[in-house]
Structure formats: structure tokens, C-alpha cells
Design a protein around this motif. Sequence first.
Motif, PDB file in Angstrom:
ATOM      1  N   VAL A 177      20.014  50.154  -5.190  1.00 35.33           N
ATOM      2  CA  VAL A 177      19.647  51.138  -4.171  1.00 35.33           C
ATOM      3  C   VAL A 177      19.125  52.397  -4.859  1.00 35.33           C
ATOM      4  CG1 VAL A 177      21.968  52.105  -4.048  1.00 35.33           C
ATOM      5  CG2 VAL A 177      20.463  52.282  -2.082  1.00 35.33           C
ATOM      6  N   ALA A 178      18.211  53.060  -4.196  1.00 39.14           N
ATOM      7  CA  ALA A 178      17.677  54.305  -4.747  1.00 39.14           C
ATOM      8  C   ALA A 178      18.620  55.457  -4.433  1.00 39.14           C
ATOM      9  CB  ALA A 178      16.297  54.582  -4.161  1.00 39.14           C
ATOM     10  N   GLU A 179      18.702  56.397  -5.367  1.00 41.28           N
ATOM     11  CA  GLU A 179      19.560  57.563  -5.156  1.00 41.28           C
ATOM     12  C   GLU A 179      19.145  58.282  -3.884  1.00 41.28           C
ATOM     13  OE1 GLU A 179      21.639  60.696  -8.071  1.00 41.28           O
ATOM     14  OE2 GLU A 179      19.471  60.995  -7.885  1.00 41.28           O
ATOM     15  N   GLY A 180      20.128  58.674  -3.093  1.00 38.81           N
ATOM     16  CA  GLY A 180      19.859  59.363  -1.836  1.00 38.81           C
ATOM     17  C   GLY A 180      19.816  58.436  -0.636  1.00 38.81           C
ATOM     18  N   ASN A 181      19.628  57.156  -0.904  1.00 41.31           N
ATOM     19  CA  ASN A 181      19.607  56.184   0.190  1.00 41.31           C
ATOM     20  C   ASN A 181      21.022  55.718   0.521  1.00 41.31           C
ATOM     21  OD1 ASN A 181      16.871  56.396   0.273  1.00 41.31           O
ATOM     22  ND2 ASN A 181      16.432  54.298  -0.397  1.00 41.31           N
ATOM     23  N   PRO A 182      21.227  55.229   1.746  1.00 40.84           N
ATOM     24  CA  PRO A 182      22.555  54.685   2.077  1.00 40.84           C
ATOM     25  C   PRO A 182      22.783  53.359   1.353  1.00 40.84           C
ATOM     26  CG  PRO A 182      21.022  54.364   3.891  1.00 40.84           C
ATOM     27  CD  PRO A 182      20.310  55.222   2.888  1.00 40.84           C
ATOM     28  N   LEU A 183      24.050  53.088   1.081  1.00 43.54           N
ATOM     29  CA  LEU A 183      24.378  51.817   0.435  1.00 43.54           C
ATOM     30  C   LEU A 183      25.440  51.078   1.246  1.00 43.54           C
ATOM     31  CD1 LEU A 183      27.367  51.735  -1.205  1.00 43.54           C
ATOM     32  CD2 LEU A 183      26.220  53.504  -2.531  1.00 43.54           C
ATOM     33  N   LYS A 201      30.619  51.384   2.498  1.00 40.75           N
ATOM     34  CA  LYS A 201      29.384  52.116   2.771  1.00 40.75           C
ATOM     35  C   LYS A 201      29.454  53.526   2.216  1.00 40.75           C
ATOM     36  CE  LYS A 201      28.586  49.600   7.067  1.00 40.75           C
ATOM     37  NZ  LYS A 201      28.285  49.670   8.512  1.00 40.75           N
ATOM     38  N   SER A 210      24.799  58.399   1.264  1.00 43.36           N
ATOM     39  CA  SER A 210      23.799  58.824   0.300  1.00 43.36           C
ATOM     40  C   SER A 210      24.290  58.498  -1.115  1.00 43.36           C
ATOM     41  CB  SER A 210      23.551  60.332   0.445  1.00 43.36           C
ATOM     42  OG  SER A 210      22.609  60.786  -0.502  1.00 43.36           O
ATOM     43  N   VAL A 240      22.502  52.191  -8.862  1.00 47.46           N
ATOM     44  CA  VAL A 240      21.787  53.250  -8.155  1.00 47.46           C
ATOM     45  C   VAL A 240      20.770  53.853  -9.113  1.00 47.46           C
ATOM     46  CG1 VAL A 240      21.967  55.402  -6.861  1.00 47.46           C
ATOM     47  CG2 VAL A 240      23.831  53.722  -6.776  1.00 47.46           C
TER      48      VAL A 240
END
Lengths: 113, 117
Positions: free
Chosen positions: A13-19, A77, A80, A111
Motif C-alpha cells: 500500500v502507498a503511504e497515506g492510503n488506507p490499509l 485496518k 492512513s 508501505v
Amino acid sequence: AQSVAQPEDQVNVAEGNPLTVKCTYSVSGNPYLFWYVQYPNRGLQFLLKYITGDNLVKGSYGFEAEFNKSQTSFHLKKPSALVSDSALYFCAVRGGGGNKLTFGTGTQLKVEL
Amino acid sequence: GAVVSQHPSRVICKSGTSVKIECRSLDFQATTMFWYRQFPKQSLMLMATSNEGSKATYEQGVEKDKFLINHASLTLSTLTVTSAHPEDSSFYICSAPKAGASTDTQYFGPGTRLTVL
């Protein structure tokens, strides 16, 4: 017998995106559900647990997990993601009346910037 | 949270020797402790349950004579790998449940990396 399934070996996942890190379980009786995080060559650190009460559980470092009884799931979850969240995550379950934890196979979270 | 320590953090030994690993609960008492083994990129496998003042309970397939467990006090459990062989090389982790208002949460030690040459 109790069991835990973590269907994803790795989540990127990209930093700042929800996981979301997925976990489903099987246990007799009411489940006690846990999430742990492991950094390289370290023991496990407790993140959060569900015993009873609200289905949404909040834990350390901004993580939360939602207990869904009908789907027997307990997905982890975070709104960010941070690069520092990169680690190995384990879901675990135990049935009421005992102390034995059964762990999933772990999901490596990566991440990236 | 609660603190569980392990000593040593890393040990290298020759085949045939015995190695003792200590697990301590530093700020709470633990009548039960658990010993796990973790292979690279794999999950934790429960080896045995250590019980203060009584014999340990071993999981199926774990040799009790090879992995000796002693729970001498409410804060200390030891795992001794006897006559170690290269296939015993692994990451050994202990945990202890801390009683809470509702139910116990297990707290884990930092692990011991055993390498048998």
C-alpha cells in the motif's frame, strides 16, 4: 479445533492510503480475537483484541479491527498507512475457557512512499 | 502493557550441546507461560505450556525429553534444548498471559535466535 486464515501473504500500500489486512477464523463458542505485529528479529507486539462489546475495536498506533460474526472475520485496518507500519502482522484466536492462541500464517505489510 | 524478557537474545552452539533460554515476566506474575517456535517467514508454532509448580504440557509432536521446560517461579520459565542439532535452529519466543478485567492478553518476549552448528 480452532483455526485462523490470513489469505494474503503480502499486502502493498502507498503511504497515506488506507490499509486492510484480512483475517477469518473458526472456533467453538465465542471467539477472543487478537492482532499482533512483528518487526524483524523481534517478538510479537500486541496491537488490539476483541473480547466482547463493540464490533469496532481500536488499538495501538492508529490501528483498528472490525469483528464480523456472520462472516467470521476480524480484518485489521488503518485509515492512513505509514512507512513505519511495514512489518509482519499476525491474527490470532482462542476459544473461551482456554489460554491457547492459534495464529494465522502472517501477512507481510509493505508501505511505500 | 506488560513486559516479558528473554535471555539470551541470540545463541550459537555446537551440535550435541544443551542450551538454556530464560523467559521472565518483569512486571507481573504468570502462572502460565507459553513457548513457541517460529521458522523463517512462517507462523508461530506452540510447543508447550509451562505451568508454575507442575509439569509442562507439550503439544503433539514435540519431544518433552528434548525440550525441557521448568517453571520455577511466578516470573520465570526456562526452556532447555538438550543435545541440540542443526534442525533445532530456530527463533524461540515465549509469552505470558496477564490477567485483565475481562480476559487475558498474552505478552510476548523479544525472542531468542538459536543457531546450532
